[in-house]
Design an enzyme around this catalytic site. Structure first.
Site, short mmCIF file in Angstrom:
data_model
loop_
_atom_site.label_atom_id
_atom_site.label_comp_id
_atom_site.label_asym_id
_atom_site.label_seq_id
_atom_site.Cartn_x
_atom_site.Cartn_y
_atom_site.Cartn_z
N CYS A 249 -78.53 74.92 -112.34
CA CYS A 249 -79.79 74.26 -112.69
C CYS A 249 -80.98 75.04 -112.15
O CYS A 249 -80.88 75.80 -111.18
CB CYS A 249 -79.80 72.82 -112.20
SG CYS A 249 -79.91 72.69 -110.43
N HIS B 227 -74.80 69.81 -105.91
CA HIS B 227 -74.10 70.31 -107.08
C HIS B 227 -72.89 71.17 -106.66
O HIS B 227 -72.75 71.53 -105.50
CB HIS B 227 -75.05 71.11 -107.96
CG HIS B 227 -76.10 70.24 -108.62
ND1 HIS B 227 -77.08 70.71 -109.44
CD2 HIS B 227 -76.28 68.87 -108.57
CE1 HIS B 227 -77.83 69.70 -109.88
NE2 HIS B 227 -77.37 68.58 -109.35
N GLU C 1 -71.97 74.29 -107.06
CA GLU C 1 -72.17 75.60 -106.46
C GLU C 1 -72.42 75.46 -104.95
O GLU C 1 -71.90 76.21 -104.13
CB GLU C 1 -73.41 76.31 -107.05
CG GLU C 1 -73.44 76.47 -108.54
CD GLU C 1 -74.01 75.26 -109.28
OE1 GLU C 1 -73.57 74.13 -109.01
OE2 GLU C 1 -74.87 75.44 -110.15
N CYS D 294 -80.36 75.01 -108.03
CA CYS D 294 -79.25 75.84 -107.52
C CYS D 294 -79.49 77.31 -107.81
O CYS D 294 -79.17 78.18 -107.00
CB CYS D 294 -77.93 75.41 -108.17
SG CYS D 294 -77.44 73.75 -107.73
#
Ligand SMILES: NC(=O)c1ccc[n+]([C@@H]2O[C@H](COP(=O)([O-])OP(=O)(O)OC[C@H]3O[C@@H](n4cnc5c(N)ncnc54)[C@H](OP(=O)(O)O)[C@@H]3O)[C@@H](O)[C@H]2O)c1
Length: 374
Positions: free
Chosen positions: A81, A54, A56, A90
């Site tokens: 998430c 993702h 991040e 994350c």
């Protein structure tokens, strides 16, 4: 080094997110920006492919000197998430880091996350802030993802290629091509961004299109995007394999929609049946059914009847209107709203959040229907 305001950081995160368009669906395109404690830009990242890391995590990978994370500020377009999907949560990873704050653009409407990501951050003592600036661009970025989860219904984009006087074909059926090559290429990118392409039986019979993604950037599809055909009486249902949409596509990617009076155990496609709403199929019910079949968004590329029915039933969410600077004439042409009748000016369908851009020699108008954003 440039110091960024909240708005500049979020705008940059939005620009990053857009790099994932066409690659991440049915995930949302997400972008991330990290500023150090003095608000200097230190990293950017985006979600680049479905199933891969993702935004991040991509941004964090770029910060080699981890000391810079002390008191740093992260800006993400969507709440981090909190669940194990294709990647670990994350929020759990962020919660172990010494950030001064994490600002997210929108709460993730996916019930598996919804508020839980920010809760994980706050429980660790971190400042998790919902972005307070202008959210117009964030709403547009997450349009399909947020609408579909918030309404448990498929997001509908109407794509039209028309002359400047609103004709999408000639009465003879001729329609190739009205818009320029650049517009047609971008239309393939739009196909890549949507869960399926939808047409009415008429377009299939007249044009027999492939409806696949033919774009050098998106070779991954190889004709295997999903397609939905509205065929109320089931007149094409039993010979669907004769149409080009069946070339290279497996049964699981072809959906034929009929009225619930039609029974079939067709081996060449998926059969969906919905109720009639007056003379026509109930498109609200169809959107709910498509969502249950894992289709988060459709690009409607049908003719005037299909398009007009989505407008009439108030089930369209977004319009992408490619207009070529040419005139076809209403007398010999087929207007994309020829099946729509509005009785009073006060009942006109007003669109919002419009943008206009030049694509080759055409103009692309992108606009939203009422109810597209919550
Ligand atoms: N320029 C462009 O962007 C563009 C895009 C697509 C098509 N076109 C042109 O448009 C023309 C075809 O127009 P068209 O209006 O026949 O095509 P269409 O809208 O794709 O198909 C119409 C048929 O779909 C079925 N249908 C669609 N929505 C329905 C609903 N809600 N309820 C029940 N039935 C529904 C009906 O089938 P039944 O007849 O079985 O009732 C209807 O006759 C072609 O010439 C094509 O080239 C142009």
């Amino acid at each position: 080094m440039a110091k960024l305001t909240d708005q500049e950081a979020m705008n940059l995160a939005i620009a990053e997110a857009k790099k994932g368009y066409g690659w991440v669906e049915p995930n949302p395109p997400v972008g991330c920006v990290i500023l150090d404690k003095d608000r200097n830009l230190i990293a950017t990242g985006y979600h680049g492919k479905f199933g891969k890391s993702h935004a991040e995590i991509e941004a964090l990978k770029k910060v080699k000197n981890k000391k810079l994370l002390d008191g740093a500020h992260m800006f993400i377009t969507l709440e981090p998430c909190s669940h194990f999907g294709k990647t670990p949560p994350c929020a759990v990873q962020l919660a172990t880091l010494p950030f001064g704050s994490v600002t997210f653009g929108r709460v993730d409407p996916n019930p598996a996350v919804k508020g839980k990501g920010s809760l994980i951050l706050r429980s660790s003592g971190m400042k998790a802030i919902k972005y307070k600036g202008d959210r117009t661009e964030l709403d547009k970025l997450h349009d399909m993802f947020c609408y579909s989860y918030e309404n448990t219904s498929t997001f509908v984009t109407i794509k039209i290629a028309s002359s400047i006087d609103g004709q999408m074909a000639l009465k003879s059926g001729e329609s190739q091509w009205i818009t320029c090559e650049e517009s047609r290429l971008f239309a393939h990118e739009l196909r890549a961004r949507h869960g399926a392409v939808l047409v009415g039986r008429g377009t299939l019979n007249i044009d027999d299109p492939y409806l696949n993604v033919r774009h050098p950037k998106f070779k991954k599809f190889r004709g295997e995007n999903k397609v939905v055909v509205i065929d109320p009486d089931g007149s094409i249902l039993n010979n669907i394999q004769k149409y080009k949409i069946s070339n290279y596509r497996s049964k699981k990617n072809i959906f034929v929609v009929t009225s619930n009076k039609i029974k079939s155990n067709n081996k060449h496609c998926q059969h969906i049946s919905v109720s009639l709403k007056g003379k026509y199929l109930d498109l609200g019910q169809l959107k709910k059914t498509l969502f249950l079949n894992g289709i988060q968004s459709v690009l409607v590329e049908g003719g005037p009847l299909t398009v007009s029915q989505f407008l009439e039933q108030n089930e369209a969410n977004k319009l992408c209107l490619f207009m070529s600077p040419s005139i076809l004439g209403a007398k010999g042409g087929m207007s994309w709203t020829s099946e729509l009748a509005i009785k009073k000016l006060s009942q006109k369908i007003a669109l919002q959040n419009s943008t206009y851009e030049a694509i080759g020699s055409d103009i692309l108008l992108t606009s939203y229907f009422k109810g597209a954003f919550s």
